[in-house]
Design a protein around this motif. Sequence first.
Motif, PDB file in Angstrom:
ATOM      1  N   LYS A  50       2.236  -6.712  -9.397  1.00 58.96           N
ATOM      2  CA  LYS A  50       1.133  -6.685 -10.689  1.00 58.96           C
ATOM      3  C   LYS A  50       1.815  -7.412 -11.897  1.00 58.96           C
ATOM      4  O   LYS A  50       1.546  -8.179 -12.708  1.00 58.96           O
ATOM      5  N   LYS A  64       4.917   2.417  -3.923  1.00 58.11           N
ATOM      6  CA  LYS A  64       3.876   2.142  -5.518  1.00 58.11           C
ATOM      7  C   LYS A  64       5.334   0.647  -6.478  1.00 58.11           C
ATOM      8  O   LYS A  64       4.517  -0.015  -6.790  1.00 58.11           O
ATOM      9  N   LEU A  83       0.689  -1.484   0.205  1.00 57.71           N
ATOM     10  CA  LEU A  83      -0.487  -0.182  -0.313  1.00 57.71           C
ATOM     11  C   LEU A  83       0.971   0.599   0.055  1.00 57.71           C
ATOM     12  O   LEU A  83       0.380   2.326  -0.319  1.00 57.71           O
ATOM     13  N   LEU A 133      -6.087  -2.530  -0.552  1.00 56.82           N
ATOM     14  CA  LEU A 133      -5.166  -2.781  -1.681  1.00 56.82           C
ATOM     15  C   LEU A 133      -5.428  -3.960  -2.540  1.00 56.82           C
ATOM     16  O   LEU A 133      -5.367  -3.297  -3.518  1.00 56.82           O
ATOM     17  N   LEU A 187       3.865  -2.559  -5.465  1.00 58.88           N
ATOM     18  CA  LEU A 187       2.923  -2.807  -5.842  1.00 58.88           C
ATOM     19  C   LEU A 187       3.242  -3.124  -7.629  1.00 58.88           C
ATOM     20  O   LEU A 187       2.321  -3.890  -8.016  1.00 58.88           O
ATOM     21  N   LYS A 188       4.141  -2.465  -8.416  1.00 61.11           N
ATOM     22  CA  LYS A 188       3.684  -2.463  -9.577  1.00 61.11           C
ATOM     23  C   LYS A 188       4.327  -4.024  -9.636  1.00 61.11           C
ATOM     24  O   LYS A 188       4.246  -4.467 -11.032  1.00 61.11           O
ATOM     25  N   GLU A 214      -8.361  -2.601  -3.741  1.00 59.54           N
ATOM     26  CA  GLU A 214      -8.934  -1.589  -4.859  1.00 59.54           C
ATOM     27  C   GLU A 214      -7.658  -1.412  -5.774  1.00 59.54           C
ATOM     28  O   GLU A 214      -7.838  -1.056  -6.754  1.00 59.54           O
ATOM     29  N   LYS A 215      -6.783  -1.043  -5.237  1.00 59.94           N
ATOM     30  CA  LYS A 215      -5.288  -0.810  -6.257  1.00 59.94           C
ATOM     31  C   LYS A 215      -4.838  -2.117  -6.778  1.00 59.94           C
ATOM     32  O   LYS A 215      -4.638  -1.926  -7.617  1.00 59.94           O
TER      33      LYS A 215
END
Length: 129
Positions: A58, A51, A48, A98, A54-55, A100-101
Amino acid sequence: MRVGVFTPLLSQFPLEKVFEKLSKLNISTVELGTGNYPGDPHCKLSMLGDKSALKDFKQKLADNGFTISALSCHGNPLHPDQGTAKAYQETSRKTVLLAEKLGVPVVIDFSGCPGDSDKAKYPNWVTCP
């Protein structure tokens, strides 16, 4: 129909190994634990605030052809110990953020189990009459 796997059941393996095992079974959908009872062996809430992580997460999913069916954070937000309840609640809140992201439309949690009085220290879970 998509068949998925609740990955905390494979928590002894790193996520890459989980992908490898599941791919051999033609499974490409996962439910990931983010804390509380399932733990967070494959999906960290710390993303969270990061970034880049998170990237990368994904991208790891995409590179391996996997989608997330749900994030799971089963806990007891009604626990009679307020500190314990607050920790469960915070994990649940962060899991929703999370999700949502990550574009995950489902978060799985427990409703919780309170104590049997204002002075209770433990949940009162009566399982039989």
